[in-house]
Design an enzyme around this catalytic site. Structure first.
Site, PDB file in Angstrom:
ATOM      1  N   ARG A 101       3.136   6.802  16.438  1.00  0.00           N
ATOM      2  CA  ARG A 101       3.001   8.197  15.988  1.00  0.00           C
ATOM      3  C   ARG A 101       2.695   9.289  17.074  1.00  0.00           C
ATOM      4  O   ARG A 101       2.003   8.840  18.009  1.00  0.00           O
ATOM      5  CB  ARG A 101       2.115   8.186  14.690  1.00  0.00           C
ATOM      6  N   ARG A 104       0.707  -1.224  -0.037  1.00  0.00           N
ATOM      7  CA  ARG A 104      -0.113   0.011  -0.069  1.00  0.00           C
ATOM      8  C   ARG A 104       0.977   1.157   0.179  1.00  0.00           C
ATOM      9  O   ARG A 104       0.213   2.464  -0.405  1.00  0.00           O
ATOM     10  CB  ARG A 104      -0.948  -0.217   1.082  1.00  0.00           C
ATOM     11  N   ARG A 113       7.880   7.183  -4.836  1.00  0.00           N
ATOM     12  CA  ARG A 113       7.984   8.233  -5.766  1.00  0.00           C
ATOM     13  C   ARG A 113       9.316   8.697  -6.155  1.00  0.00           C
ATOM     14  O   ARG A 113      10.121   8.764  -5.087  1.00  0.00           O
ATOM     15  CB  ARG A 113       7.157   9.387  -5.673  1.00  0.00           C
ATOM     16  N   GLU A 132       0.120   7.496  19.894  1.00  0.00           N
ATOM     17  CA  GLU A 132      -0.632   6.245  19.728  1.00  0.00           C
ATOM     18  C   GLU A 132       0.332   5.081  19.786  1.00  0.00           C
ATOM     19  O   GLU A 132       1.321   4.850  19.289  1.00  0.00           O
ATOM     20  CB  GLU A 132      -1.182   6.341  18.026  1.00  0.00           C
ATOM     21  N   TYR A 179      -8.715  -5.204   5.756  1.00  0.00           N
ATOM     22  CA  TYR A 179      -8.287  -4.098   5.961  1.00  0.00           C
ATOM     23  C   TYR A 179      -8.692  -2.885   5.065  1.00  0.00           C
ATOM     24  O   TYR A 179      -8.284  -2.802   4.056  1.00  0.00           O
ATOM     25  CB  TYR A 179      -6.679  -4.162   5.895  1.00  0.00           C
ATOM     26  N   ARG A 183      -5.085  -6.158  16.003  1.00  0.00           N
ATOM     27  CA  ARG A 183      -4.248  -5.222  16.751  1.00  0.00           C
ATOM     28  C   ARG A 183      -5.136  -4.092  17.306  1.00  0.00           C
ATOM     29  O   ARG A 183      -6.147  -3.750  16.758  1.00  0.00           O
ATOM     30  CB  ARG A 183      -3.047  -4.401  15.763  1.00  0.00           C
ATOM     31  N   ASP A 211     -10.141   0.865   4.048  1.00  0.00           N
ATOM     32  CA  ASP A 211     -10.005   2.396   4.134  1.00  0.00           C
ATOM     33  C   ASP A 211     -11.330   2.855   4.050  1.00  0.00           C
ATOM     34  O   ASP A 211     -12.420   2.109   3.754  1.00  0.00           O
ATOM     35  CB  ASP A 211      -9.348   3.039   2.984  1.00  0.00           C
TER      36      ASP A 211
END
Length: 366
Positions: free
Chosen positions: A280, A172, A176, A300, A348, A249, A350
């Site tokens: 994070r 995912r 670039r 987190e 999973y 998780r 989005d």
């Protein structure tokens, strides 16, 4: 005659979209949620004018114009480009991996030289058919980036060694060879003006919602209320863990109010060292470009799911997928129960994928 056409267990995106569309079709819906608020994991708590993403940061992104138009029909979204940073041993790196990241790592400005460097590291590793996340990551970006920016973060996030995780997790991640810090490749990206609660309020407008109601504590009574059930909770819990527990998780959050206007200058900083216990730090005001003189940050902490904690991420490894297949055989036998969402489907997803999944299911009733 049942009182409701649908009992919808869970008021997150899947449940809310399903309730909205069925209500529009003239069906009567009751939405219940064991939490004391609607909205599932996209719920925001307004604290001193700041919309705090209580269950982790959410940035809506999609390439599907129909999905984008759909959410904007309930609340207008403001353009937001997600550009997190990574902190490794107090050095900051841009994400996703792009020319800024590569320059910070190797002091190389040429995309051609960067591609050659990564190609050499990939060739040296020699993973022709990656078998796990570690091999997949190195085959994508080489060993340097893997060791500094992927390995530690991933292993503490999932609570497993990278060699024990499936390859799809890392696929995912964008790579670039341009100076572009836009994390997502999707055409449409944004945050609802006023926060995600506005989206949920729009979806659930004029629909009966009861919070603080645990489906499993009142299962028999609640089931009798409706012709069909839409279930968005954990699939293994629905079947009383007949084939054992699926693994998830979980997350623990530490929120801190600060009497300063700006703590880290960006919405999210990832901490990639495994020795740092949190993954994070989120500074919520930057999602909505707030100019308030105070701020709220959240650390987190990932952890293994256990009873009493919230399940966030399914762990789709071979062990869990084997158990899931057994539960899915039971699902096939259900005539009046619809399973949808990240936990019920053990996928999973989005946000845009959750909405798309709900809309596909709804089309069966049109």
């Amino acid at each position: 005659m049942k009182e409701y056409d649908f009992l919808i267990v869970g008021s997150g995106l899947y449940g809310a979209v399903f309730a909205r569309e069925m209500t529009n079709l003239g069906k009567k819906c009751l939405v219940i949620d064991k939490r004391l608020h609607a909205g599932g994991n996209i719920y925001c708590e307004n604290i001193k004018g700041i919309n705090v993403h209580k269950y982790g940061p959410h940035i809506f992104h999609t390439n599907d114009k129909n999905i984008w138009d759909y959410v904007n029909s309930f609340v207008k979204f403001k353009d937001f480009t997600y550009s997190p940073l990574a902190n490794y041993k107090d050095t900051l790196y841009n994400l996703p991996f792009n020319m800024n990241t590569f320059y910070q790592l190797w002091n190389i400005k040429s995309p051609v030289e960067v591609e050659e460097k990564i190609k050499n590291q990939v060739k040296e590793a020699g993973f022709i058919r990656p078998k796990n996340l570690e091999e997949q990551a190195i085959s994508m970006v080489g060993k340097d980036i893997y060791e500094i920016l992927i390995k530690g973060y991933t292993e503490k996030q999932w609570g497993r060694k990278a060699i024990d995780l499936p390859t799809f997790i890392i696929k995912r991640l964008p790579v670039r060879f341009t100076y572009d810090n836009n994390y997502f490749n999707d055409k449409y990206q944004g945050i609802p003006i006023g926060g995600y609660n506005k989206l949920i309020e729009g979806l659930l407008k004029d629909i009966e919602v009861k919070t603080g109601v645990d489906f499993f504590e009142n299962r028999n009574e609640l089931t009798k209320l409706a012709t069909r059930i839409v279930y968005t909770g954990k699939i293994d819990e629905f079947y009383d863990y007949k084939y054992g527990h699926l693994e998830y998780r979980s997350l623990r959050f530490e929120h801190e109010f600060m009497s300063i206007p700006n703590y880290q200058g960006v919405s999210v900083v990832n901490f990639t060292e495994k020795s740092i216990p949190y993954t994070r730090i989120i500074e919520h005001k930057h999602f909505e470009f707030s100019k308030l003189s105070e701020t709220i940050v959240t650390k987190e902490f990932p952890q293994e799911w256990k009873p009493g904690t919230e399940a966030y991420y399914p762990i789709n490894d071979d062990y869990n997928n084997k158990i899931l297949r057994k539960y899915n055989e039971l699902v096939k036998e259900e005539n009046n129960v619809i399973f949808g969402g990240r936990l019920a489907e053990y996928k999973y997803y989005d946000m845009h994928q959750v909405i798309a999944s709900a809309l596909v299911k709804i089309n069966m009733f049109k």
